[in-house]
Design a protein around this motif. Sequence first.
Motif, mmCIF file in Angstrom:
data_model
loop_
_atom_site.group_PDB
_atom_site.id
_atom_site.type_symbol
_atom_site.label_atom_id
_atom_site.label_comp_id
_atom_site.label_asym_id
_atom_site.label_seq_id
_atom_site.Cartn_x
_atom_site.Cartn_y
_atom_site.Cartn_z
ATOM 1 N N THR A 130 0.680 -1.120 -0.284
ATOM 2 C CA THR A 130 -0.058 0.108 0.087
ATOM 3 C C THR A 130 0.755 1.213 0.108
ATOM 4 N N ASP A 131 1.880 1.232 0.765
ATOM 5 C CA ASP A 131 2.798 2.370 0.737
ATOM 6 C C ASP A 131 3.510 2.599 -0.505
ATOM 7 N N ALA A 132 3.780 1.431 -1.103
ATOM 8 C CA ALA A 132 4.379 1.648 -2.424
ATOM 9 C C ALA A 132 3.463 2.097 -3.314
ATOM 10 N N VAL A 133 2.039 1.663 -3.381
ATOM 11 C CA VAL A 133 1.247 2.225 -4.182
ATOM 12 C C VAL A 133 1.228 3.667 -4.297
ATOM 13 N N ILE A 134 0.968 4.273 -2.823
ATOM 14 C CA ILE A 134 1.010 5.684 -2.788
ATOM 15 C C ILE A 134 2.091 6.585 -3.249
ATOM 16 N N HIS A 135 3.217 5.991 -3.209
ATOM 17 C CA HIS A 135 4.497 6.685 -3.360
ATOM 18 C C HIS A 135 4.448 6.589 -5.228
ATOM 19 N N GLU A 136 3.758 5.422 -5.636
ATOM 20 C CA GLU A 136 4.138 5.548 -6.964
ATOM 21 C C GLU A 136 2.822 6.472 -7.581
#
Length: 435
Positions: free
Chosen positions: A293-299
């Motif tokens: 989820t954190d990676a999705v937000i950063h992306e």
Amino acid sequence: MEPLGTATILLVMCVSFLLFFSTWRKRSGKGKLPPGPFAFPLIGNMLQLSRKNLPKHIEELSGTYGPIFTIYLGSEPVVVLYGYEILKETLIDLGEEFSGRGSMPLFAKMATEPGIVFSNGEPWKQLRRFALFNLRNFGMGKKSIENRIQEESHFLAERFRNTHGQPFDPTLFITHAVSNIICSIIFGDRFDYKDEKFVTLMNIIQENVNLQRSPWTAEQKNGKSDFSMGSLLRSTVELFIAGTGSTSTTLVFGLLILLKYPEIEEKVHKEIDRVIGRNRNPCMADRSQMPYTDAVIHEIQRYLSLVPLGLPHAVTRDINIKQYFIPKGTTIFPALNSALYDSKEFPNPEQFNPGHFLDENGAFRKSDYFVPFSAGKRICVGEALARMELFLLLTMILQNFTLKPVLDRKDIDIIPITTFVSSGPKSYQLCVLPR
């Protein structure tokens, strides 16, 4: 031809030649400004630059002139920094020298005194320290702000539920929610979404966003007092507008991305169910246990590149960099998108891929190239708040709802609209179904 008319034409030609010669001298020879495209007298490169997609044109110019080059907006030289290495060398390694704020005339005309975003020198330093100190006192980065965001997320969820599965544009709902979080910090209370004053304020903010996506003209006027009522009021307005527009635009764009890629939404759903479940509020402590989820937000932030050229900087003193000379006060465009779309750091950067922020074991991977909030001394004051809002609001939405597109997914266009200043999603509608 009349003598007066002939004299006028000759005068214009002479002035044009002198301006051209002056520009040529600045652009040539050792120790001069960095190279760049040919600039016409008076209008500079304005006719050559693409107003529809200036960041893309800047990328093309960097291919010709390298990581540091000069363009002219009218008669004013603007030095462009393109690529992570030159951004680090200037904004971070030479942070003080590149900490000035470049000319932003549209905003100067909106207020008689600059606030924290548009001030310079000692007034800016004092206003920034004052803002950070008081935002921390108000709870930024602390549990009290987290509770405010969680409270507002309930009102947003209720508003989503009341659509009863019918198509709607999420922009207004999300903008209201994000704005209410700022209201609760600055004013000590939130507003009902139907409150007339609140609705009027939202309309003004939207109008301001539209103005920001137009070219800026003329010069900035500095305020005389660091802590006058005018400068403090302006700082409050700036924090309010910036804190509403940037986060809400990013969230709206994020939902569009998830509509396009249901497999990504499904993975986030599974991580939410595993870590948080359905019966308690998401909290910031969950983020470390939710790398996907954190990676999705950063992306989402990387792919959107909300302010692709960054807010204009200015050099605070005469400075030599590489083999070039940049005079004090020169406006600087730090092209943040050049780091966010660096193909060495983010393979196939034109593709949306949360894997850009995950290592081979699925753990979250930090990147120095992730600079959506800028870098150095002018980094966004509200970065910590924005990060909390993005995580808590998006996880709340996906904890409670499944997103359903109105169009066939192959027809969903996720390419951001990029204008002179900022990027944002195209208008769209979606349906939300309770989970």
